[in-house]
Design a protein around this motif. Structure first.
Motif, PDB file in Angstrom:
ATOM      1  N   LEU A  45      -6.109  28.503  25.742  1.00  0.00           N
ATOM      2  CA  LEU A  45      -6.349  29.429  24.636  1.00  0.00           C
ATOM      3  C   LEU A  45      -7.796  29.908  24.596  1.00  0.00           C
ATOM      4  CD1 LEU A  45      -4.395  27.586  21.784  1.00  0.00           C
ATOM      5  CD2 LEU A  45      -3.597  29.491  23.206  1.00  0.00           C
ATOM      6  N   GLY A  46      -8.667  29.271  25.367  1.00  0.00           N
ATOM      7  CA  GLY A  46     -10.089  29.611  25.316  1.00  0.00           C
ATOM      8  C   GLY A  46     -10.652  29.348  23.927  1.00  0.00           C
ATOM      9  N   CYS A  47     -10.203  28.251  23.322  1.00  0.00           N
ATOM     10  CA  CYS A  47     -10.541  27.967  21.933  1.00  0.00           C
ATOM     11  C   CYS A  47     -10.918  26.488  21.782  1.00  0.00           C
ATOM     12  CB  CYS A  47      -9.352  28.314  21.036  1.00  0.00           C
ATOM     13  SG  CYS A  47      -9.698  28.144  19.291  1.00  0.00           S
ATOM     14  N   PRO A  48     -12.207  26.173  21.905  1.00  0.00           N
ATOM     15  CA  PRO A  48     -12.629  24.775  21.813  1.00  0.00           C
ATOM     16  C   PRO A  48     -12.342  24.116  20.468  1.00  0.00           C
ATOM     17  CG  PRO A  48     -14.491  26.202  22.408  1.00  0.00           C
ATOM     18  CD  PRO A  48     -13.313  27.073  22.164  1.00  0.00           C
ATOM     19  N   GLY A  49     -12.133  24.891  19.431  1.00  0.00           N
ATOM     20  CA  GLY A  49     -11.872  24.329  18.114  1.00  0.00           C
ATOM     21  C   GLY A  49     -10.400  24.166  17.779  1.00  0.00           C
ATOM     22  N   ALA A  50      -9.506  24.400  18.751  1.00  0.00           N
ATOM     23  CA  ALA A  50      -8.066  24.283  18.494  1.00  0.00           C
ATOM     24  C   ALA A  50      -7.731  22.864  18.062  1.00  0.00           C
ATOM     25  CB  ALA A  50      -7.271  24.661  19.740  1.00  0.00           C
ATOM     26  N   GLY A  79      -5.222  27.526  17.292  1.00  0.00           N
ATOM     27  CA  GLY A  79      -6.619  27.843  17.039  1.00  0.00           C
ATOM     28  C   GLY A  79      -6.929  29.244  17.504  1.00  0.00           C
ATOM     29  N   CYS A  80      -7.973  29.853  16.929  1.00  0.00           N
ATOM     30  CA  CYS A  80      -8.403  31.195  17.306  1.00  0.00           C
ATOM     31  C   CYS A  80      -7.242  32.198  17.192  1.00  0.00           C
ATOM     32  CB  CYS A  80      -9.021  31.211  18.700  1.00  0.00           C
ATOM     33  SG  CYS A  80     -10.436  30.119  18.889  1.00  0.00           S
ATOM     34  N   ASP A  81      -6.438  32.051  16.135  1.00  0.00           N
ATOM     35  CA  ASP A  81      -5.297  32.938  15.866  1.00  0.00           C
ATOM     36  C   ASP A  81      -4.246  32.925  16.971  1.00  0.00           C
ATOM     37  OD1 ASP A  81      -6.290  33.782  13.369  1.00  0.00           O
ATOM     38  OD2 ASP A  81      -7.599  35.239  14.361  1.00  0.00           O
TER      39      ASP A  81
END
Length: 104
Positions: A45-50, A79-81
């Motif tokens: 997802l390229g989303c470290p906060g997922a 995460g990240c929509d």
């Protein structure tokens, strides 16, 4: 004769403490399954906060997997929509799990 009985009782007690229920086995590997799905999900997802959520768990019987019991978890990562679901397999008596892609 008394020593043999005591030895058998000791062995039975040790065997009983080494056994765990399926629910206990699933609970023991649950965090490892979430962490495995999170590593893959955060990358994809390229989303470290997922964040990960346990959706379901099941113990797969050894007959299906060549004699080794495995825990199967469905983990949602969001995460990240974005959202993705992973099926995570964790062989019993192992410190490694595999996260396969579920639905997006």
């Amino acid at each position: 004769m008394a020593r043999t009985g005591a030895l058998l009782a000791l062995l039975a007690a040790l065997a009983a403490t080494g056994c765990q229920t399926q629910a206990q086995a699933l609970a023991n590997d649950q965090q490892m399954a979430i962490d495995t799905a999170l590593r893959r999900g955060r990358f994809e997802l390229g989303c470290p906060g997922a964040m990960g959520t346990m959706l379901s768990s099941n113990m797969l019987q050894p007959v299906v997997w060549g004699g080794q019991e495995r825990a199967e978890y469905t983990v949602g990562v969001a995460g990240c929509d974005q959202k993705v679901t992973y099926i995570v397999l964790c062989p019993q008596q192992s410190d490694a799990c595999f996260a396969g892609r579920g639905d997006r």
